[in-house]
Design a protein around this motif. Sequence first.
Motif, PDB file in Angstrom:
ATOM      1  N   ARG A  51       0.844  -1.206   0.000  1.00  0.00           N
ATOM      2  CA  ARG A  51       0.000   0.000   0.000  1.00  0.00           C
ATOM      3  C   ARG A  51       0.872   1.245   0.000  1.00  0.00           C
ATOM      4  N   LYS A  52       0.303   2.335  -0.441  1.00  0.00           N
ATOM      5  CA  LYS A  52       1.014   3.615  -0.434  1.00  0.00           C
ATOM      6  C   LYS A  52       1.200   4.090   0.999  1.00  0.00           C
ATOM      7  N   ALA A  88       8.918  -6.857  -2.669  1.00  0.00           N
ATOM      8  CA  ALA A  88       7.945  -6.354  -3.639  1.00  0.00           C
ATOM      9  C   ALA A  88       6.747  -5.666  -2.995  1.00  0.00           C
ATOM     10  N   ASP A  89       6.417  -6.017  -1.759  1.00  0.00           N
ATOM     11  CA  ASP A  89       5.254  -5.404  -1.118  1.00  0.00           C
ATOM     12  C   ASP A  89       5.604  -4.218  -0.220  1.00  0.00           C
ATOM     13  N   HIS A  90       6.860  -3.792  -0.271  1.00  0.00           N
ATOM     14  CA  HIS A  90       7.251  -2.660   0.578  1.00  0.00           C
ATOM     15  C   HIS A  90       6.608  -1.370   0.070  1.00  0.00           C
ATOM     16  N   PRO A  91       6.138  -0.510   0.974  1.00  0.00           N
ATOM     17  CA  PRO A  91       5.508   0.745   0.566  1.00  0.00           C
ATOM     18  C   PRO A  91       6.368   1.645  -0.336  1.00  0.00           C
ATOM     19  N   LEU A  92       7.689   1.535  -0.263  1.00  0.00           N
ATOM     20  CA  LEU A  92       8.525   2.326  -1.177  1.00  0.00           C
ATOM     21  C   LEU A  92       8.236   2.013  -2.637  1.00  0.00           C
ATOM     22  N   VAL A  93       7.881   0.771  -2.916  1.00  0.00           N
ATOM     23  CA  VAL A  93       7.579   0.355  -4.286  1.00  0.00           C
ATOM     24  C   VAL A  93       6.242   0.944  -4.730  1.00  0.00           C
ATOM     25  N   TRP A  94       5.314   1.066  -3.827  1.00  0.00           N
ATOM     26  CA  TRP A  94       3.935   1.440  -4.148  1.00  0.00           C
ATOM     27  C   TRP A  94       3.653   2.922  -3.959  1.00  0.00           C
TER      28      TRP A  94
END
Length: 140
Positions: A51-52, A88-94
Amino acid sequence: MNDVIANEVLCTAFADELLQALAHNYAAVIESHHLSRLEKVIFTGMNGPGRKADINRDLIGQDAEVILKQMGMRVPSSVRLGVIEVDADHPLVWTEQMMPILPVVRVPDAGAAIDLALAAEGGCFHTAVMHSKNIDNMHR
């Protein structure tokens, strides 16, 4: 297979080589054990995996040196980018950071890289770049 960079998603086969090249060309590679420090500096709130997060608006547009200094890293003013490996699910990605912090995610192949990059981009029509010697992957 060493053929894709899609947003911040890297195929495992060449991730180490790229991270080394970045470190030699005005980027500071942030060690993973400093991730929580980085999160505390650039986010004002976390909303869970995939999530953002809420961005520290005071850091939008700031130089990498300013951001890294706030997390306790001393880097020369020539450093233009902070790079950190995350899941892949880290907020930095999103989260669109609007600052010179690049999250890097390792994936097994070009298909996985494209899928993750498209999902993380979220249909916002941002620019994405792919470097490849494999034309078939570029037409996917």
